[in-house]
Structures are given as C-alpha cells and as structure tokens.
Design an enzyme around this catalytic site. Structure first.
Site, PDB file in Angstrom:
ATOM      1  CG  HIS A   1      -1.692  -1.226   1.451  1.00 59.85           C
ATOM      2  ND1 HIS A   1      -2.102  -1.657   2.696  1.00 59.85           N
ATOM      3  CD2 HIS A   1      -2.147  -2.155   0.566  1.00 59.85           C
ATOM      4  CE1 HIS A   1      -2.783  -2.792   2.572  1.00 59.85           C
ATOM      5  NE2 HIS A   1      -2.820  -3.108   1.285  1.00 59.85           N
TER       6      HIS A   1
ATOM      7  CE1 TYR B   1      -0.271   2.755  10.082  1.00 59.99           C
ATOM      8  CE2 TYR B   1       0.063   0.560  11.002  1.00 59.99           C
ATOM      9  CZ  TYR B   1      -0.755   1.492  10.391  1.00 59.99           C
ATOM     10  OH  TYR B   1      -2.060   1.175  10.082  1.00 59.99           O
TER      11      TYR B   1
END
Length: 472
Positions: free
Chosen positions: A70, A133
């Site tokens: 992605h 993240y």
C-alpha cells in the site's frame, strides 16, 4: 533476536527518502526499553522532522501474516514492539525510481521511515508480532492511495515464506501488477494570485503540470471562513502567494489603506495558518518599501525594517506573519517589471511619441523582472534551500529611475538625452492627491540567494531582452 546497545544510525536505501534506522535498545533481566521516536535526537541525527499525528498498532497472531503493498499520501515511521517482520517497500511515486524495491528485516532495534508514495508491505517472521507505525496525517477515505500486487513479477520480492502458504486478505491478492499501477504524484503546488504580473510569470515557469494549481481572487476567497477545510491541504506541499496590493499612492487614502491591509496582511494570515497546521511550505513576496532607504549601502536580510508609508507597513506586517511559518521563503524584491502596464513600457511609449520626460534621479535600485523572480522561487523550492528570507532582484550596477529611462530610450533607438533627471520632490510637486513616501535607496544585497546556486540575471541585460521581446 533484538540487538542491544546499537548506536542511533541512519542508512540510506536505493529508494530516495526511504531511511533504515538502527535504534538503541537497552535491556536487562526485566526486559528492554527503547525510544521508538525521539524527535530531538532523531532530527539532529539527520531524520526529517516529519510531524507524526497518529500512532497505529497492527497485532499479528501467526507467522507468515502478509499485508500490503500500500502506498499512501503521508509519511510513515514503521517499527515493531514485539516479534519480527520481513518488510518490502516499492517506490510507487511518479518518476525515474518508480518500481524500485528495497527489503529488510525489522525487529525492535530497527525502524524505517517510509516517505509518501512508497508502497509498504510486510510478512511476520514470529508469532505475536506487534507492528507499529506513526503517520503524519489522519487517515481519510478521500486521500489518494496506490496499490501493488504482492506477487508482482516485476518487483520480484523474495518473500521468506511463499505467498501460497500464508494468510493474505482477498483485497491484497486482487491488487494490480506494476504495469497497471497508478503512480502517486508529487504534492500539489498552489499559486495564489495567478492572474497578476508575477502569477503570469509563475505560470510560464511552472507550466501546466498536473500537480500545480493556479487560483485567482474569483476562484479562491481567502476571507472564506471555511478555507481551512475547503481543500485537503495535506495533499499540498507548497503555497506560493503571488497576490498583493501594490497601489502605493492609493494606499495613502482611507479606502486604499483598508484595501492594502486586507490584501497584504489579513489575506496572508489564513495562508500562514494553513501552512503551519499542515506542514506546507509558504512562499511570499516582500518589497524594498519595508525600508526607509536611508542606509549607506545595500540592504541585507538581517537589516531592521522601517517602512515609510502604508504600503510598506502592510508588507512588513505580512512578512512578520509569514516568518512564523516553520517552512517559509520570503523573497524581498524591488522595482518589479512584468506583463502589463509598467515603467519600462511607459518610457518606451513616451520615446515612440517623441516626449521628453522628467524622471526621478535620486532613487537608486535595480529592476527585477517577474520571469527572474519566478525562476528564483522555483530554484529555492527545487534545491530545498534553507528556509527564511532572501533578497531577489536583478544583478549588476544599481541605477536610478532616470538611468533606466535613458537606457529605454537608447535601446529603442531614441535619444537618451531627452530624459531629464529631477529630484523626488520636484517630480511630485505638481501631483494631485496623496503621494506615498519612497525609499531613496532600494539596493538589496544578493549574497544569500547567490550562495544557494542561483545567480541573478544582470538587470541591464534583462532590460534589453525585455524590450527585444516586446518588439518581436
């Protein structure tokens, strides 16, 4: 196995902006500790100050869990809290590195900064892996994403565990091959005031690239209370403010004062706020009128402003607002000449009609052509020059307005002796209405912009080129 005692180290990868980072991890019999993101230390070590706003954790039960590829319109700081991953990154940005691949194993002693538009994917190598993240934008369904199939033959990622033996979502299995991927374009550039003299020059300099938008007063209302949400500003990288009120004499009237403050100060405030809140670069154009013109020698970027009139006061106030934006360029310029009505064309017209004008001879400066000002803006952005204030004018010897008028007469084949120099007081003695005070010295020092690798064009040569183009 997590490595302990490593120094904070940044390693560049073959993908521009993708940075692999070794993290210090401190352990004992109780377990371990690390600073997963420490802005002060990491920026000092060379990482960009990417401004995270959201922290996400993806927990993976089993070995071989595979996710991606992605590419998103924001930057990511990827690490793991527990376990270990094989990470694969593919550049899905438009450009010469499109399709380039980098792989690495990430454990708690490693992290990676993934820039906007680089496809991100991973495969877990241990059970109970907590993949974490940070991102510098909030997730939005309206954002532009791009995807690549995990099994793409061109990328040819050497997955440790074959993809036919692991858990992959049906959505990830259906992503396109590289040949069918829609690349992520660069962040957008918005030019405000695109119908003015500088705006037209910026159109010529920046062209019709898909990521550049041009707006006018009719298409972007800076007074709109909904301006902050009128666009998805995180998709932009730069705002160039080419709009300004420049009627210096009319600014001395009650009506003109209100218009000057509205355009040069009030209108700048929302742009500065949007740039600050969204991490954008704001480019703004200033003026020699912020000075009183009494200095003996060229003005530098560190000289204190002392505006004489309303126009100069509004420009100084606008500069102060823009200077609060962390990522800003202020280009201070003088005696701007571009398309439309201006001093050079007026003198050329007088010369053609045989008029012998009286022209001010005690104001000294350099002409700045809008094509050069636009080129300087593009240069500062292209080379990522240090943010701040830059003087930008034509180069060469300073001239008076009378000197320039004589040059126009000479270059158009007329007698320069027809021009009579007069003092500022003599010139305006018979003028009706309010007259703005002018700085007598408008010469700006050009050392700082020159040090970035951009050499200002000689103003005398630029004047000759400008008149030749008008004759063509």
């Amino acid at each position: 196995m997590t490595a302990f005692g490593k120094a904070l180290t940044i390693t560049e990868t073959p993908i521009p902006g993708l940075l692999l980072v070794d993290l210090p991890v401190h352990g004992d019999a109780r377990g371990w500790f690390k600073e997963n993101w420490q802005r002060e230390k990491m920026v000092a070590a060379g990482l960009p100050d990417f401004g995270p706003v959201q922290n996400n954790i993806s927990f993976n039960d089993a070995i071989g869990t595979t996710r991606g590829i992605h590419a998103e319109p924001w930057d990511k700081w990827v690490s793991v809290a527990t376990g270990r991953i094989f990470g694969a990154w593919v550049d899905l940005r438009a450009g010469e590195t499109f399709g380039r691949v980098f792989t690495a194993e990430i454990d708690p002693s490693r992290a990676i900064l993934v820039p906007r538009g680089v496809g991100n994917s991973y495969q877990t190598l241990e059970a109970d892996t907590a993949y974490t993240y940070l991102v510098n934008d909030h997730w939005s369904p309206d954002a532009a994403y791009s995807f690549l199939n995990l099994a793409d033959e061109t990328a040819a990622i050497a997955w440790p565990i074959p993809l036919d033996q692991v858990e992959i979502s049906p959505k990830d299995r259906a992503h396109p091959r590289l040949a069918d991927v829609t690349p992520i374009g660069p962040r957008k550039t918005l030019v405000v005031g695109a119908s003015g003299q500088l705006g037209l020059a910026l159109r010529a300099a920046l062209g019709d690239a898909e990521h550049v938008e041009y707006t006018t007063r009719e298409t972007l209302d800076l007074r709109d209370p909904e301006l902050a949400v009128a666009r998805r500003w995180r998709d932009y990288g730069t705002i160039i403010n080419a709009a300004a009120y420049t009627a210096v004499d009319h600014a001395e009237t009650a009506e003109g004062r209100a218009e000057a403050w509205a355009a040069n100060v009030t209108g700048v405030s929302p742009l500065a706020r949007i740039a600050t809140e969204n991490g954008l670069t704001l480019v703004h154009v200033s003026s020699d009128y912020v000075f009183d013109g009494t200095k003996d020698g060229p003005y530098t970027e560190t000289d204190e402003v002392r505006p004489l009139g309303v126009y100069g006061q509004t420009k100084a106030a606008g500069d102060a607002i823009v200077a609060t934006v962390p990522r800003h360029y202020i280009l201070r310029t003088s005696w701007v000449i571009g398309d439309g009505r201006n001093f050079v064309r007026t003198m050329a017209s007088l010369a053609e009609r045989g008029v012998a004008p009286r022209v001010v001879g005690d104001q000294i400066g350099r002409l700045t052509f809008t094509a050069d000002l636009a080129a300087a803006i593009r240069h500062l952005l292209d080379v990522s020059a240090p943010f701040g204030l830059y003087n930008v004018t034509g180069g060469g010897e300073p001239r008076s307005w009378a000197d320039i008028a004589r040059a126009v007469y000479r270059l158009t084949g007329h007698d320069p002796a027809a021009v009579t120099p007069v003092t500022t007081e003599e010139y305006f003695a018979d003028q009706a209405g309010p007259i703005a005070p002018r700085p007598r010295n408008s010469v700006l020092d050009l050392a700082r912009i020159t040090a970035t690798g951009w050499t200002p064009r000689d103003a005398d040569a630029a004047l000759a080129d400008y008149l030749s183009a008008d004759d063509a």
